[in-house]
Structures are given as structure tokens and as C-alpha cells.
Design an enzyme around this catalytic site. Structure first.
Site, PDB file in Angstrom:
ATOM      1  N   CYS A   1       2.552  -5.846 -64.587  1.00  0.00           N
ATOM      2  CA  CYS A   1       3.337  -7.068 -64.746  1.00  0.00           C
ATOM      3  C   CYS A   1       2.931  -7.770 -66.033  1.00  0.00           C
ATOM      4  O   CYS A   1       1.770  -7.785 -66.419  1.00  0.00           O
ATOM      5  CB  CYS A   1       3.198  -7.982 -63.533  1.00  0.00           C
ATOM      6  SG  CYS A   1       1.797  -9.089 -63.581  1.00  0.00           S
ATOM      7  N   GLU A   2       3.937  -8.338 -66.673  1.00  0.00           N
ATOM      8  CA  GLU A   2       3.660  -8.946 -67.975  1.00  0.00           C
ATOM      9  C   GLU A   2       3.016 -10.314 -67.847  1.00  0.00           C
ATOM     10  O   GLU A   2       2.574 -10.876 -68.841  1.00  0.00           O
ATOM     11  CB  GLU A   2       4.935  -9.010 -68.821  1.00  0.00           C
ATOM     12  CG  GLU A   2       5.998  -9.960 -68.338  1.00  0.00           C
ATOM     13  CD  GLU A   2       7.253  -9.881 -69.210  1.00  0.00           C
ATOM     14  OE1 GLU A   2       7.573  -8.794 -69.722  1.00  0.00           O
ATOM     15  OE2 GLU A   2       7.904 -10.922 -69.366  1.00  0.00           O
ATOM     16  N   HIS A   3       2.939 -10.840 -66.650  1.00  0.00           N
ATOM     17  CA  HIS A   3       2.317 -12.157 -66.482  1.00  0.00           C
ATOM     18  C   HIS A   3       0.816 -12.063 -66.260  1.00  0.00           C
ATOM     19  O   HIS A   3       0.081 -12.956 -66.670  1.00  0.00           O
ATOM     20  CB  HIS A   3       2.956 -12.904 -65.307  1.00  0.00           C
ATOM     21  CG  HIS A   3       4.426 -13.127 -65.494  1.00  0.00           C
ATOM     22  ND1 HIS A   3       5.355 -12.930 -64.498  1.00  0.00           N
ATOM     23  CD2 HIS A   3       5.114 -13.490 -66.592  1.00  0.00           C
ATOM     24  CE1 HIS A   3       6.565 -13.176 -64.981  1.00  0.00           C
ATOM     25  NE2 HIS A   3       6.448 -13.518 -66.242  1.00  0.00           N
ATOM     26  N   HIS A   4       0.370 -11.009 -65.565  1.00  0.00           N
ATOM     27  CA  HIS A   4      -1.057 -10.894 -65.240  1.00  0.00           C
ATOM     28  C   HIS A   4      -1.659  -9.576 -65.718  1.00  0.00           C
ATOM     29  O   HIS A   4      -2.850  -9.355 -65.555  1.00  0.00           O
ATOM     30  CB  HIS A   4      -1.268 -11.000 -63.727  1.00  0.00           C
ATOM     31  CG  HIS A   4      -0.726 -12.262 -63.142  1.00  0.00           C
ATOM     32  ND1 HIS A   4       0.544 -12.359 -62.620  1.00  0.00           N
ATOM     33  CD2 HIS A   4      -1.280 -13.502 -63.025  1.00  0.00           C
ATOM     34  CE1 HIS A   4       0.757 -13.595 -62.199  1.00  0.00           C
ATOM     35  NE2 HIS A   4      -0.327 -14.313 -62.431  1.00  0.00           N
TER      36      HIS A   4
ATOM     37  N   GLN B   1       9.843  -6.864 -62.776  1.00  0.00           N
ATOM     38  CA  GLN B   1      10.629  -5.879 -62.035  1.00  0.00           C
ATOM     39  C   GLN B   1      12.131  -6.043 -62.261  1.00  0.00           C
ATOM     40  O   GLN B   1      12.867  -5.070 -62.358  1.00  0.00           O
ATOM     41  CB  GLN B   1      10.279  -5.964 -60.545  1.00  0.00           C
ATOM     42  CG  GLN B   1      10.895  -4.826 -59.732  1.00  0.00           C
ATOM     43  CD  GLN B   1      10.477  -4.871 -58.274  1.00  0.00           C
ATOM     44  OE1 GLN B   1       9.333  -5.217 -57.969  1.00  0.00           O
ATOM     45  NE2 GLN B   1      11.379  -4.545 -57.376  1.00  0.00           N
TER      46      GLN B   1
ATOM     47  N   HIS C   1       3.310  -5.781 -55.990  1.00  0.00           N
ATOM     48  CA  HIS C   1       2.727  -6.379 -57.194  1.00  0.00           C
ATOM     49  C   HIS C   1       1.293  -6.783 -56.903  1.00  0.00           C
ATOM     50  O   HIS C   1       1.050  -7.644 -56.065  1.00  0.00           O
ATOM     51  CB  HIS C   1       3.547  -7.613 -57.607  1.00  0.00           C
ATOM     52  CG  HIS C   1       4.922  -7.269 -58.092  1.00  0.00           C
ATOM     53  ND1 HIS C   1       5.380  -7.630 -59.327  1.00  0.00           N
ATOM     54  CD2 HIS C   1       5.917  -6.570 -57.505  1.00  0.00           C
ATOM     55  CE1 HIS C   1       6.615  -7.165 -59.479  1.00  0.00           C
ATOM     56  NE2 HIS C   1       6.964  -6.532 -58.386  1.00  0.00           N
TER      57      HIS C   1
ATOM     58  N   CYS D   1      -0.653  -8.457 -58.599  1.00  0.00           N
ATOM     59  CA  CYS D   1      -0.966  -9.859 -58.929  1.00  0.00           C
ATOM     60  C   CYS D   1      -0.726 -10.743 -57.713  1.00  0.00           C
ATOM     61  O   CYS D   1      -1.237 -11.852 -57.618  1.00  0.00           O
ATOM     62  CB  CYS D   1      -0.158 -10.348 -60.128  1.00  0.00           C
ATOM     63  SG  CYS D   1       1.615 -10.240 -59.947  1.00  0.00           S
TER      64      CYS D   1
HETATM   65 ZN   LIG Z   1       1.993 -10.826 -62.126  1.00  0.00          ZN
END
Ligand SMILES: [Zn+2]
Length: 202
Positions: free
Chosen positions: A87-90, A128, A156, A158
Site C-alpha cells: 500500500c502506498e500509504h504505509h 487497491q 491489507h 496496514c
Molecule cells: Zn496502508
């Protein structure tokens, strides 16, 4: 390949190794202790694998098509394609499976190519929803079929290993184009072929 890749100046391998060392210290450990000596090198090599998709052009993968389909115009479906993404956030792993279908319009593609398109987009930093749309759009743009359907189910990390700590939760996203969008019976046939992962897939 995404447009902004052209603007990226990649750091040197030594810079990447130093960045991992910094993260090890940030975690509270000592990068000079024996068990961690090889870790920056292993992490940097893992990154080449995790993010290999940036070096792959999915459209190019799909460009070699076959036209002798003997009038076959039913759904072509590849289901349960396992993938690993981040995931690009975490930068935490996303692990799941994708189901990809299309309705050929004179041209078909080797089925291993569909799996490689999933791989090309999965091996990047992702969300996603975006990955689902990218896969559908690539197939739609290159094969120009009568319809494309993509459903992705994934967990996910995260969400399972940090934050709200909800294990066993999977996220389902779908993208329907052409007849899969406009024709309810085509869509139903696809959803029943993949075993209806979620009645909310639409
Ligand atoms: Zn994430």
C-alpha cells in the site's frame, strides 16, 4: 508505466542502503550488531523484487494478441490470480487475489499475459481501487474487447498489523467496463463464475 516516473531521480544503491540503516536506528536497534549487518542489503534487494512493476509496461505485455478465435465470443476468465502488493500509504503488504475477465472482440491474448498485467501493477506502491482500475483499463485499451471485468479481493496488512488491528478483513473492489457494466446478465455470469466474492461488487 505511470507518467511521473520520468521525473524521478533514483538514488544510488549506497543511498538506499543508508536509508535502511536510518530506519533500523529509528526502530530503536543498532545496525552494527551482527544480526543486522546484512539487513540493508537484503532489504534493498527485496525492494527490487517488491517494486519490479515500475520497470514493466503492461500495455506492451498485452500487445501480442491472437486473432484466430474461431468465433469464440464468450467470457474469457482468469480467476484466483494471487498477487502481493504494497500500500502506498504505509508501504505495508497487500495480499490478495484478482479475477480478470473479458469478452473478446476478435482478438484474444495468451492467458499468462493477463496474470503478468496483474503482476506489473501489483509490484508497485498501490491503492487497491487504483490497481483495479489500471488492470481493467489496460486490457480495455489494448484488446478493445466487448467488455472487461476485474474483481480484486485483498487483505491489507496496514489494517491487520497496525492501526485498527482488524484481522480476517478483506477488501473487495471491482471495475466493470463495456458489456459487464451495461448488461446485467453478463455481469451476473461473471460474478457467479468467480463465486460471488461480495454482493457489493458492482
Ligand atoms: Zn496502508
Amino acid at each position: 508505466m505511470s507518467d511521473n516516473n520520468n521525473k524521478i531521480i533514483r538514488p544510488s544503491r549506497d543511498e538506499a542502503l543508508a536509508a535502511v540503516e536510518t530506519l533500523l536506528r529509528w526502530a530503536g536497534d543498532d545496525p552494527t550488531r551482527e544480526g543486522l549487518l546484512g539487513t540493508p542489503d537484503r532489504v534493498v534487494r527485496s525492494y527490487s523484487e517488491f517494486f519490479a512493476g515500475y520497470g514493466v509496461d503492461p500495455n506492451e505485455l498485452l500487445e501480442r494478441t491472437f486473432e484466430e478465435v474461431e468465433g469464440y465470443d464468450e467470457i474469457v476468465l482468469l480467476r484466483d490470480i494471487r498477487f502481493e502488493s504494497h500500500c502506498e500509504h504505509h508501504m505495508a503488504p497487500i495480499i490478495g487475489k484478482a479475477h480478470v475477465a473479458y469478452l473478446p472482440n476478435n482478438r484474444v491474448v495468451g492467458i499468462s499475459k493477463l496474470a503478468r498485467v496483474i503482476e506489473a501493477y501489483a509490484k508497485r506502491l498501490q491503492i487497491q481501487e487504483k490497481m483495479t482500475a489500471q488492470v481493467a483499463n489496460a486490457i480495455n485499451d489494448v484488446l478493445q474487447p466487448k467488455g472487461v471485468a476485474v474483481v480484486i479481493e485483498a487483505a491489507h496488512q496496514c489494517m491487520t498489523t497496525r492501526g485498527v488491528h482488524k484481522s480476517g478483513v478483506t477488501m473487495v473492489t471491482s471495475r466493470m467496463l463495456g458489456l459487464f457494466r451495461t448488461n446485467p446478465s453478463t455481469r451476473r455470469e461473471f460474478l457467479s463464475l468467480i463465486g460471488n466474492p461480495s454482493s457489493s461488487a458492482s
